[in-house]
Design an enzyme around this catalytic site. Sequence first.
Site: not given
Lengths: 284, 284, 284, 284, 284, 284
Positions: C99, C134, C166, C196, C217
């Site tokens: 598993r 992320k 940022k 950014e 962005d």
Amino acid sequence: MSQLRALISAAIDEDLGHGDLTTDATIDGSATGRGEVLAKQDLVVCGHEAAAAVFEEVCRRVGGQVDYQPLIADAESVSASTVIGTVSGSLRSIVIGERVALNLLMKLSGIATHTRRYVDAAGDSGLGVVDTRKTTPGLRALEKYAVRCGGGRNHRHALFDGVMVKDNHITAVGSLTEAVARARGAAHHLVRVEVEVRTLQELDEALATSADVILLDNMDDTMLAAAVAKARAARSVLLEASGNITPERIAAIRDLGLDYASAGGLIHQAVWADLSLKLRQVDR
Amino acid sequence: MSQLRALISAAIDEDLGHGDLTTDATIDGSATGRGEVLAKQDLVVCGHEAAAAVFEEVCRRVGGQVDYQPLIADAESVSASTVIGTVSGSLRSIVIGERVALNLLMKLSGIATHTRRYVDAAGDSGLGVVDTRKTTPGLRALEKYAVRCGGGRNHRHALFDGVMVKDNHITAVGSLTEAVARARGAAHHLVRVEVEVRTLQELDEALATSADVILLDNMDDTMLAAAVAKARAARSVLLEASGNITPERIAAIRDLGLDYASAGGLIHQAVWADLSLKLRQVDR
Amino acid sequence: MSQLRALISAAIDEDLGHGDLTTDATIDGSATGRGEVLAKQDLVVCGHEAAAAVFEEVCRRVGGQVDYQPLIADAESVSASTVIGTVSGSLRSIVIGERVALNLLMKLSGIATHTRRYVDAAGDSGLGVVDTRKTTPGLRALEKYAVRCGGGRNHRHALFDGVMVKDNHITAVGSLTEAVARARGAAHHLVRVEVEVRTLQELDEALATSADVILLDNMDDTMLAAAVAKARAARSVLLEASGNITPERIAAIRDLGLDYASAGGLIHQAVWADLSLKLRQVDR
Amino acid sequence: MSQLRALISAAIDEDLGHGDLTTDATIDGSATGRGEVLAKQDLVVCGHEAAAAVFEEVCRRVGGQVDYQPLIADAESVSASTVIGTVSGSLRSIVIGERVALNLLMKLSGIATHTRRYVDAAGDSGLGVVDTRKTTPGLRALEKYAVRCGGGRNHRHALFDGVMVKDNHITAVGSLTEAVARARGAAHHLVRVEVEVRTLQELDEALATSADVILLDNMDDTMLAAAVAKARAARSVLLEASGNITPERIAAIRDLGLDYASAGGLIHQAVWADLSLKLRQVDR
Amino acid sequence: MSQLRALISAAIDEDLGHGDLTTDATIDGSATGRGEVLAKQDLVVCGHEAAAAVFEEVCRRVGGQVDYQPLIADAESVSASTVIGTVSGSLRSIVIGERVALNLLMKLSGIATHTRRYVDAAGDSGLGVVDTRKTTPGLRALEKYAVRCGGGRNHRHALFDGVMVKDNHITAVGSLTEAVARARGAAHHLVRVEVEVRTLQELDEALATSADVILLDNMDDTMLAAAVAKARAARSVLLEASGNITPERIAAIRDLGLDYASAGGLIHQAVWADLSLKLRQVDR
Amino acid sequence: MSQLRALISAAIDEDLGHGDLTTDATIDGSATGRGEVLAKQDLVVCGHEAAAAVFEEVCRRVGGQVDYQPLIADAESVSASTVIGTVSGSLRSIVIGERVALNLLMKLSGIATHTRRYVDAAGDSGLGVVDTRKTTPGLRALEKYAVRCGGGRNHRHALFDGVMVKDNHITAVGSLTEAVARARGAAHHLVRVEVEVRTLQELDEALATSADVILLDNMDDTMLAAAVAKARAARSVLLEASGNITPERIAAIRDLGLDYASAGGLIHQAVWADLSLKLRQVDR
């Protein structure tokens, strides 16, 4: 410092283990006291956060409360006999933590003090004095912090946050040009690529690559000067000298137009600075 | 060394982290090579087991096999340009482990080399040169091993394997006699009790206790001689001098009849010895 | 992968704990078997090293030997019904590890498969598809490896190996120009600085700094095109687009002249690929 | 959650390592701020405790205080643009912890949101929607919590808290009946025994054992209906369906009289929900 | 106790794992209560610090606050039905921590109670009752503390804080004299050397070495008396008897003039004392 | 045993720490030997795997190879003077590991031997003898294994793999019926629910719930008989007796028709069995 606590905990395991035979027998858990951390030589202060963390961890293990207060901030120069910090609270925890706290303060202040000599030699020339990966296993973040307290700058932290193509990599690949290309191709776009050269011929090859930084390794002053001239004429690139970098050598090369001189000796040729903890008051 | 692997693992976490950007990109996992560990100064060798453990742990993480072979045993003296060991196998693992392995060899050989100066100063006088708890946090077992390689002896390892009644304990208790009694009463019967004295008066008090060892701290040569005479006249006891113990000082006091002279400087005044790893063969 | 073993060990703690109630009761420790890892959909393979490490760790804990053999290398595309690897040896360890091994193979192949869609959309345009931070806590190195298997490139690994200024940093400092200057001043010389921007005005300000990379962005296609034109006219700089980057969007912007498009969705919008382990032979 | 802190600590090691290059350089340790966690899509909230633990651990490492306050409780549904929580305090710690906190909130809310679709499909039929052991290595407790927040129920946690006799066990033993007997004989009396069947013939065999639960694996709707009828006629037993369980499938089988339908897809087919953290106030 | 927290954390991992199925379902997180720890037999109290640490760690994991208050101090004797401590606060954390806290209190009080029998048998004879290294793996520091609470004394803690030359060492070296010499030569000067003898002849040999302590192993009362006489006539040395040391045996040999009698049975022949935790008040 | 290695490693840290002062000094690293593990009383053997793991871990730390071979399998009864296993290889590692290996063998064989008395008392009555969660913190898996070697059965392992509604839970909820309902509602469908009753009235209430198992706590023989009769008349349910369960009590109640009798005393009233390791051959 993000990973300080794990190091401190290991250091206290090492020194305290299952208990302090002497202190547990002689100092009552309710006794309190106040002590001073005293510079016994001229030095650059470094290590207050680590020292405070030692007493905090000791208290977590054996009980009591200890308050550690810096009086002279990290990176400040002091002369011998200056009190740089105070510690007050549980006498048992103060005495148990004393050695590990001092070991860290002495080692780190030693590095900061030693680094300051290199930095002073560079003066206002614009030459950045940087460290290397020649650091004590387990203490790199602290030692690199001590270099900053001494006025130095850090090089990459480790193998994972910068590309440095050295002779072994070039040998393994078979060509400097190809080694740089492979490294640039694999690395993410927020890291720069540095390549090591030892001759002016290698420098020519390096200048034809996309390397962002060139390390001029083990060149004498004359060759360094020639290398800087050649590189500046060719293109925009950061230039770093390494090999036998001492304060004296820095004084000799500071105006050649280099960006950085890197020296493992900032850390590995530093001896500990002399500090002691003196109890000034005891309430038993 | 019983706890070596945990230290090595932490050191490789620190330097390698999630990966070596340069080596992963430039050296193929199947390439092999052979290198030599070269002394670049006269030195006392120390650290082969640690170096071998570094390459073993690197292989455990990134694959491949590396064979590390000492040529000159720990504790041997060599002159500059001697090859003290060889490393062969996976080129990638050799290059990744090189820095951490050398950092350990250089640091430990530095301590062994430095300690040898103190030990040579004591010569055949019978005076034992011993270390202290002034060690780099996390590396104590290795540093104390390096002291032994240099010909020195170890003092207690830590707070848990010997009783040392120092001024702070005496202050906390209020009396040297009472402090020794409490410590002796609490300690198990396989540890000895040492007590620190700074004057001949304190020495008298210490001699009247059951202390097994007396530390003569920060006395000048004249007072040391008087203290030895007084103690030897009184009873059987081990005598240890501390405070500003350098090779020169050892030469001056070696024949006073002391049992031990302890010096933190064996470790904290030692700079790293100079060693490098040179690749001699590469099969890519 | 350098830190894989610790993750695998934690995963097996989580699933196996003090023992597998069913397998311990039903499968004899001496039984052996052979199984196949089967792709149940078209997918890009990823995770063989992790799967092998699972069976190795299970054997270290419950005994026996298991040999895991990849048949189709990581990063290869396969169609449904392809056997991508085999596992043979101790039946008990195979069944216990199944598993966790599949969970890793399915998750990682899912990311590689999903990433391939973005990469295919970019085609030969030269636009690099890159991931973000992320990622699933604890699995970043594996997930970023899966992105590479899918043909994507990695952005910085974490907060420690690249500078990314940022909006929150700019707000905290009060000015983009000052924030970039501070970050450049503090970072070592092997990391680049990215900043950014959200408007063409901010882009102007960023171009006047020493930033090495500019993150455009959340701009629409028109503004992106204008930004690229403005930047290219101004100076040499790397340009990265972010915000709502899907395969479709990549197709739309691939020829604008950007260097990179970054998409958290490579990882967080990927569902697991379907794989199973089928026992083909059992010797009990 | 009992073991949450170790996971959070590993996640912050992974993202923060020895330090945040950007934030350390740009945001003063004494600056404070307030931010909002904003849902950018309709979703079921999940993960507040994990998010709070992230900021707590970051503060433990880099100093400062951060207060995380949920506004919408876990398991509640919200529409896009809802503020589900606030964070206030040390700006540096907020910015450093932001990514890891959001990664957890987004992943867990994604699972809760996805699970809700299955649960809604089951409606008030009494059919329980349950998860499986197909979970992200290291995150099982959190992911199973997210399933509960979505309205689902958990199956056994791991190999150690329930007996599940699957085809591999039966193959290894040679007989379903014997496999169930062995497992029941070995397991303690507070765990139930479940056995997997794929045909009505196997179901007959299972019904003749002491199995408490029967897993009807990969049966089509018609065979499922027949299996339920047969089992209900035979004896008291819990019935669980598995294999290709989607919300649509649940709608189709919800009234067959099954007790549970288990779906790995609750977790492994869930993509992250979209959430962001917006600074609303900064005091520098 | 310096290393208590790591042990407690492992114990709670073991018992609580990912959660308490029963308590999480039945006891609300906001409920509070108060309970009493009750002695159900005559016993010597031991383990309050460990019990308090259990509730602290449970709260760290599942939330809430619990206050543990000792009423009867460690090392005190109490009769059955005495309340020795109270616990109040979060009902959920009290119920979750109850078993581990009691397991420690019962085990440690059992050792203290059992040790007291040996100590009472020695009475005021001056014979010290000491433990051995026969301790439960992982609990040595706690068990040796319990011995002290029972009035016993500790022998060396482990292999690293005392030298004990046993028959196996002598066999390996080939001579008792040489084995003692080697051990003394290697050990630091704050540990004593003990050597085991089984006959009067071996005792003679041991008395001629520098051994500080002699272990008279497995001698009957008559031989013990002879050995003491012989040793006292020869020189100053500590004498320890071992082998079949029970309270009855101690009564028989207490006045022979031995310094210590060591008994593994203080710990390994102790059964748990009977204690329970009774909830006296619940606010739900 | 899945988690054995971590326990063994902690046990060796505890006993060996930074080194064995005596053995390192007296036994050469190249010496070899062979020893026998000897039962010094009649006992049930238990602990071979743990003993073997001790020597393996010692070798990993200090070098050498040791082969541990069981001669009499775990769970077998032997009479005094039987050799139950042999150990051969590096003499240093054998001597260093001896104490920890024996500590485990003696403790576990003690539990197996003690448990056998209860099991023999139950004879062929069908009454299962089961343990409880009264186990030594950190050693539960080993101790429960020892119970099985003695012929006993295990109850749930911990708080996470079974539901046990006890008086404190009932008090907290306010009603037995409601407490069982809540617990059943929260637990997954592979765990059973047990509820504790102390009177026949409570038994009636319990029989009306869905509880799978009823614990008849602290009832005398007469009440136990009445309880069994009432329950058997009511419905299918497992019945377990607890409270003062000794071998004698088991003999008295074995034919009442109970399913299980649980006794913490299997573990906490067991003293260590007597075993020793005798070196039979030494090659130095």
